[in-house]
Design a protein around this motif. Sequence first.
Motif, PDB file in Angstrom:
ATOM      1  N   UNK A 189      37.673  33.062  42.769  1.00 32.77           N
ATOM      2  CA  UNK A 189      37.534  34.513  42.690  1.00 32.77           C
ATOM      3  C   UNK A 189      38.721  35.110  41.946  1.00 32.77           C
ATOM      4  N   UNK A 190      39.898  34.533  42.168  1.00 29.28           N
ATOM      5  CA  UNK A 190      41.107  35.055  41.535  1.00 29.28           C
ATOM      6  C   UNK A 190      41.146  34.756  40.040  1.00 29.28           C
ATOM      7  N   UNK A 239      42.058  46.612  47.620  1.00 25.65           N
ATOM      8  CA  UNK A 239      42.855  47.540  46.818  1.00 25.65           C
ATOM      9  C   UNK A 239      43.394  46.767  45.625  1.00 25.65           C
ATOM     10  N   UNK A 240      44.376  47.317  44.926  1.00 29.21           N
ATOM     11  CA  UNK A 240      44.869  46.682  43.715  1.00 29.21           C
ATOM     12  C   UNK A 240      45.609  45.372  43.970  1.00 29.21           C
ATOM     13  N   UNK A 241      46.026  45.128  45.215  1.00 28.47           N
ATOM     14  CA  UNK A 241      46.829  43.939  45.466  1.00 28.47           C
ATOM     15  C   UNK A 241      46.265  43.010  46.531  1.00 28.47           C
ATOM     16  N   UNK A 242      45.086  43.293  47.081  1.00 30.22           N
ATOM     17  CA  UNK A 242      44.537  42.415  48.106  1.00 30.22           C
ATOM     18  C   UNK A 242      43.027  42.295  47.995  1.00 30.22           C
ATOM     19  N   UNK A 297      43.456  36.981  49.768  1.00 30.36           N
ATOM     20  CA  UNK A 297      44.299  36.742  48.598  1.00 30.36           C
ATOM     21  C   UNK A 297      45.131  37.999  48.385  1.00 30.36           C
ATOM     22  N   UNK A 298      46.447  37.845  48.418  1.00 34.34           N
ATOM     23  CA  UNK A 298      47.366  38.969  48.250  1.00 34.34           C
ATOM     24  C   UNK A 298      48.121  38.771  46.935  1.00 34.34           C
ATOM     25  N   UNK A 299      48.052  39.758  46.045  1.00 36.32           N
ATOM     26  CA  UNK A 299      48.672  39.694  44.725  1.00 36.32           C
ATOM     27  C   UNK A 299      49.541  40.938  44.523  1.00 36.32           C
ATOM     28  N   UNK A 300      50.797  40.908  44.978  1.00 38.75           N
ATOM     29  CA  UNK A 300      51.639  42.097  44.842  1.00 38.75           C
ATOM     30  C   UNK A 300      51.975  42.441  43.401  1.00 38.75           C
ATOM     31  N   UNK A 301      52.020  41.437  42.523  1.00 33.74           N
ATOM     32  CA  UNK A 301      52.233  41.669  41.093  1.00 33.74           C
ATOM     33  C   UNK A 301      51.722  40.451  40.335  1.00 33.74           C
ATOM     34  N   UNK A 302      51.708  40.460  39.002  1.00 38.42           N
ATOM     35  CA  UNK A 302      51.116  39.349  38.251  1.00 38.42           C
ATOM     36  C   UNK A 302      51.840  38.019  38.397  1.00 38.42           C
ATOM     37  N   UNK A 303      53.031  37.992  38.991  1.00 36.07           N
ATOM     38  CA  UNK A 303      53.784  36.751  39.106  1.00 36.07           C
ATOM     39  C   UNK A 303      53.696  36.101  40.480  1.00 36.07           C
ATOM     40  N   UNK A 304      53.119  36.780  41.459  1.00 38.27           N
ATOM     41  CA  UNK A 304      53.067  36.256  42.817  1.00 38.27           C
ATOM     42  C   UNK A 304      51.642  36.302  43.350  1.00 38.27           C
ATOM     43  N   UNK A 305      51.311  35.301  44.187  1.00 34.58           N
ATOM     44  CA  UNK A 305      50.124  35.459  45.024  1.00 34.58           C
ATOM     45  C   UNK A 305      50.307  34.667  46.310  1.00 34.58           C
TER      46      UNK A 305
END
Length: 306
Positions: free
Chosen positions: A22-23, A166-169, A193-201
């Motif tokens: 999905x990611x 939302x934009x990050x989860x 899946x938590x994506x706080x910014x493009x470099x982390x998940x």
Amino acid sequence: MKHAFPWTSRLATALAVGLISFHGSLSGEEEERTEEVFIPNYAVASSYFTWNADADFSGNSGGSVGQEEAGIVANVPVLMRDGLRLTAGVQYRWNRLDFSSGVADPLGGRSFDLHRVDIPINAWADFNDRWKLWVRLQPGWYSDFENVGSDDFILTSLALLSYRWNDWMKVAFGGFYSRDLGEEKLLPAVGFIIEPDPQWYLALTFPRVEMAYAPTPDWLLSGRAVLGGAGWNISDPNGGGEDIDLNYQSIRVGVGIDHRISGPWWAYLDAGVQVGQEIEIEGGGYRFSEELDPSAFISGGVKMRF
């Protein structure tokens, strides 16, 4: 005979694959992003080799079990349209288990070459920007291939709905079905899946936890804890007429590093420790279950990502 625990490792793998899919690019989200993407896409093909240090039996039986593992995974697109994708593939996994001699268990001093062949069929559907569906059907055969029969056949399937909160989860929920040697299981599946910014998940996909950081688009650092293992239907090593079930389970905790070699090709190396290890043997007059002490592992291979 029935597996006591190998279905959980298949659930962990299915959830991890599904939610990372999905990611990744299979969901088409990279086309919508305007910022630079660091986390690499889901691997559509891979090959690997894993070495495990000998694990001692925790009880009074003495002895140990050594392991080696190798595998290859390949998926190809069957249908690729806007909002709908279908892939089919093959997965092969080889395991070698070496039981030390002199132990009290019925397999002491024996070695086994064990095989798993799976045929995964995956379908993804994008309903809108927030809702996506992923369905996986995976028949397989888990055996020593000395006497292949219906008892070697395994069927697993998974259906997951993904919702971008939302934009990050994102949250995914659905159901997992498994038929292991005549035993049927239907279980709920959930993950985040938590994506706080493009470099982390951060992936919280029960029973798997994984965190990854990509300092550049060509490097990926990760740490994970995942339930592993498998079950096999094998011939009686003492020549009896009835096959036996050999089941193994562990929790693999480790760190890894992936690096892009060229284009879609990546190399990776993982290392860590296996805890919560158990061996179970049942059938043909055998009934043996034993815990194993923690042991180290190291794994490496190549992946293809698009």
